[in-house]
Motif scaffolding. Structure first.
Motif, PDB file in Angstrom:
ATOM      1  N   ALA A 124       7.305  10.445   4.028  1.00  0.00           N
ATOM      2  CA  ALA A 124       6.045  11.167   3.814  1.00  0.00           C
ATOM      3  C   ALA A 124       6.245  12.354   2.876  1.00  0.00           C
ATOM      4  O   ALA A 124       5.398  12.627   2.016  1.00  0.00           O
ATOM      5  CB  ALA A 124       5.472  11.624   5.159  1.00  0.00           C
ATOM      6  N   ASP A 178       0.844  -1.202   0.000  1.00  0.00           N
ATOM      7  CA  ASP A 178       0.000   0.000   0.000  1.00  0.00           C
ATOM      8  C   ASP A 178       0.878   1.250   0.000  1.00  0.00           C
ATOM      9  O   ASP A 178       1.672   1.440   0.929  1.00  0.00           O
ATOM     10  CB  ASP A 178      -0.899  -0.011   1.237  1.00  0.00           C
ATOM     11  CG  ASP A 178      -1.968   1.057   1.190  1.00  0.00           C
ATOM     12  OD1 ASP A 178      -1.689   2.198   0.738  1.00  0.00           O
ATOM     13  OD2 ASP A 178      -3.101   0.785   1.622  1.00  0.00           O
ATOM     14  N   ILE A 232       0.598  12.458   0.674  1.00  0.00           N
ATOM     15  CA  ILE A 232       0.601  12.550   2.133  1.00  0.00           C
ATOM     16  C   ILE A 232       0.926  13.997   2.491  1.00  0.00           C
ATOM     17  O   ILE A 232       2.013  14.491   2.194  1.00  0.00           O
ATOM     18  CB  ILE A 232       1.638  11.606   2.781  1.00  0.00           C
ATOM     19  CG1 ILE A 232       1.423  10.155   2.361  1.00  0.00           C
ATOM     20  CG2 ILE A 232       1.646  11.766   4.303  1.00  0.00           C
ATOM     21  CD1 ILE A 232       0.194   9.500   2.947  1.00  0.00           C
ATOM     22  N   HIS A 285      -0.252   4.768   8.886  1.00  0.00           N
ATOM     23  CA  HIS A 285      -1.418   4.419   8.072  1.00  0.00           C
ATOM     24  C   HIS A 285      -2.115   5.706   7.648  1.00  0.00           C
ATOM     25  O   HIS A 285      -2.515   6.492   8.503  1.00  0.00           O
ATOM     26  CB  HIS A 285      -2.432   3.591   8.879  1.00  0.00           C
ATOM     27  CG  HIS A 285      -1.841   2.369   9.476  1.00  0.00           C
ATOM     28  ND1 HIS A 285      -1.984   1.135   8.902  1.00  0.00           N
ATOM     29  CD2 HIS A 285      -1.104   2.176  10.585  1.00  0.00           C
ATOM     30  CE1 HIS A 285      -1.360   0.244   9.640  1.00  0.00           C
ATOM     31  NE2 HIS A 285      -0.814   0.850  10.663  1.00  0.00           N
ATOM     32  N   ASN A 286      -2.269   5.889   6.344  1.00  0.00           N
ATOM     33  CA  ASN A 286      -3.045   7.047   5.912  1.00  0.00           C
ATOM     34  C   ASN A 286      -4.523   6.685   5.883  1.00  0.00           C
ATOM     35  O   ASN A 286      -4.893   5.515   6.038  1.00  0.00           O
ATOM     36  CB  ASN A 286      -2.559   7.580   4.555  1.00  0.00           C
ATOM     37  CG  ASN A 286      -2.926   6.689   3.391  1.00  0.00           C
ATOM     38  OD1 ASN A 286      -2.960   5.469   3.509  1.00  0.00           O
ATOM     39  ND2 ASN A 286      -3.173   7.297   2.249  1.00  0.00           N
ATOM     40  N   GLY A 320      -2.451  10.844   7.822  1.00  0.00           N
ATOM     41  CA  GLY A 320      -2.413   9.559   8.488  1.00  0.00           C
ATOM     42  C   GLY A 320      -1.750   9.683   9.838  1.00  0.00           C
ATOM     43  O   GLY A 320      -1.238  10.747  10.203  1.00  0.00           O
ATOM     44  N   LYS A 322      -7.328  10.446   2.811  1.00  0.00           N
ATOM     45  CA  LYS A 322      -6.087   9.766   2.432  1.00  0.00           C
ATOM     46  C   LYS A 322      -4.878  10.697   2.419  1.00  0.00           C
ATOM     47  O   LYS A 322      -3.743  10.230   2.377  1.00  0.00           O
ATOM     48  CB  LYS A 322      -6.239   9.038   1.104  1.00  0.00           C
ATOM     49  CG  LYS A 322      -6.335   9.924  -0.111  1.00  0.00           C
ATOM     50  CD  LYS A 322      -6.477   9.070  -1.365  1.00  0.00           C
ATOM     51  CE  LYS A 322      -6.494   9.941  -2.605  1.00  0.00           C
ATOM     52  NZ  LYS A 322      -6.588   9.143  -3.809  1.00  0.00           N
ATOM     53  N   HIS A 323      -5.091  12.002   2.502  1.00  0.00           N
ATOM     54  CA  HIS A 323      -3.985  12.965   2.511  1.00  0.00           C
ATOM     55  C   HIS A 323      -3.281  13.023   3.871  1.00  0.00           C
ATOM     56  O   HIS A 323      -2.219  13.617   3.996  1.00  0.00           O
ATOM     57  CB  HIS A 323      -4.498  14.365   2.166  1.00  0.00           C
ATOM     58  CG  HIS A 323      -5.321  14.984   3.246  1.00  0.00           C
ATOM     59  ND1 HIS A 323      -6.610  14.551   3.535  1.00  0.00           N
ATOM     60  CD2 HIS A 323      -5.043  15.966   4.124  1.00  0.00           C
ATOM     61  CE1 HIS A 323      -7.081  15.265   4.547  1.00  0.00           C
ATOM     62  NE2 HIS A 323      -6.153  16.134   4.922  1.00  0.00           N
ATOM     63  N   GLY A 334       0.277   4.198   0.775  1.00  0.00           N
ATOM     64  CA  GLY A 334      -0.022   5.150   1.846  1.00  0.00           C
ATOM     65  C   GLY A 334       0.284   4.603   3.227  1.00  0.00           C
ATOM     66  O   GLY A 334      -0.099   5.197   4.236  1.00  0.00           O
ATOM     67  N   LYS A 335       0.976   3.483   3.279  1.00  0.00           N
ATOM     68  CA  LYS A 335       1.290   2.871   4.573  1.00  0.00           C
ATOM     69  C   LYS A 335       2.781   2.557   4.626  1.00  0.00           C
ATOM     70  O   LYS A 335       3.418   2.351   3.603  1.00  0.00           O
ATOM     71  CB  LYS A 335       0.465   1.607   4.772  1.00  0.00           C
ATOM     72  CG  LYS A 335      -1.031   1.927   4.810  1.00  0.00           C
ATOM     73  CD  LYS A 335      -1.874   0.731   5.079  1.00  0.00           C
ATOM     74  CE  LYS A 335      -3.357   1.006   5.127  1.00  0.00           C
ATOM     75  NZ  LYS A 335      -3.852   2.291   4.770  1.00  0.00           N
ATOM     76  N   ASN A 378      -8.245   5.840   4.609  1.00  0.00           N
ATOM     77  CA  ASN A 378      -8.645   4.952   3.513  1.00  0.00           C
ATOM     78  C   ASN A 378      -9.836   5.480   2.732  1.00  0.00           C
ATOM     79  O   ASN A 378     -10.400   4.776   1.920  1.00  0.00           O
ATOM     80  CB  ASN A 378      -8.924   3.539   4.040  1.00  0.00           C
ATOM     81  CG  ASN A 378     -10.007   3.523   5.099  1.00  0.00           C
ATOM     82  OD1 ASN A 378     -10.628   4.542   5.383  1.00  0.00           O
ATOM     83  ND2 ASN A 378     -10.243   2.372   5.688  1.00  0.00           N
ATOM     84  N   HIS A 388       6.158  11.508  -0.727  1.00  0.00           N
ATOM     85  CA  HIS A 388       4.861  11.050  -1.236  1.00  0.00           C
ATOM     86  C   HIS A 388       3.897  12.239  -1.218  1.00  0.00           C
ATOM     87  O   HIS A 388       3.273  12.511  -0.188  1.00  0.00           O
ATOM     88  CB  HIS A 388       4.329   9.898  -0.385  1.00  0.00           C
ATOM     89  CG  HIS A 388       5.113   8.637  -0.581  1.00  0.00           C
ATOM     90  ND1 HIS A 388       6.364   8.444  -0.036  1.00  0.00           N
ATOM     91  CD2 HIS A 388       4.836   7.532  -1.305  1.00  0.00           C
ATOM     92  CE1 HIS A 388       6.809   7.265  -0.409  1.00  0.00           C
ATOM     93  NE2 HIS A 388       5.913   6.692  -1.172  1.00  0.00           N
TER      94      HIS A 388
END
Length: 184
Positions: A127, A68, A133, A89-90, A100, A97-98, A70-71, A92, A130
């Motif tokens: 982060a 994933d 995030i 964890h961002n 976490g 999702k932006h 975002g994780k 879901n 990405h």
């Protein structure tokens, strides 16, 4: 994908450690680490009796974390021993999702040596790389001054307080501080 390049860090003891992605083949050692830390750490919300995950379940979870984008799950490792762990964890849902949240733990005998600092620096670097995030959040016991000082050093600010959020026993409660830092 939720992975990082391994990095070598020298901690306060003068001994090196490696911060790297937690992989499925680490499952058994991660379970042992979590059980050991839950038994010794005074500020964890999870008690030792609540750590019931099997190595196979942990293996599947670590694979999901790697798959994933975002994780992230990372370990601090010294001479083959896991001495620290962090997972992020961002949200879901499209609207969350932006951002976490993360949890982090370090073995008692390695606290105050820079292990948490290295894990946190690695998370924030990941982060920042990405762009989806934008915000990293956490909850911390209001009287855990060492952890709060570390988070503040990295630019985290208090966003609120959850009063009596953790019940330790029939007469003892902890307030939890909500802290966050924008990274993008």
């Amino acid at each position: 994908m939720g992975t990082i390049q391994p990095r070598r860090v020298v901690i306060a003891s003068g001994r090196p450690m490696v911060v790297r992605t937690a992989r499925p083949e680490d499952a058994e050692r991660v379970v042992a680490f979590v059980k050991a830390v839950a038994a010794e750490a005074s500020y964890l919300l999870t008690t030792a009796s609540e750590v019931t995950i099997t190595s196979e379940q942990q293996k599947q979870w670590l694979q999901q974390m790697m798959d994933d984008p975002g994780k992230l799950a990372i370990v601090a490792e010294q001479e083959g021993d896991i001495i620290g762990f962090l997972d992020f964890h961002n949200g879901n849902k499209q609207r969350t999702k932006h951002q976490g949240a993360f949890g982090m733990s370090v073995k008692n005998s390695f606290r105050g040596q820079g292990v948490g600092k290295a894990l946190l620096a690695t998370l924030l670097e990941w982060a920042t790389e990405h762009p989806f995030i934008e915000k990293v959040c956490l909850e911390v016991a209001a009287d855990n001054t060492n952890a709060i000082r570390l988070y503040q050093m990295f630019g985290f600010v208090e966003e609120g307080v959850k009063k009596n959020a953790a019940k330790i026993d029939d007469k003892t409660y902890w307030d939890l501080l909500l802290m966050a830092r924008f990274v993008n």
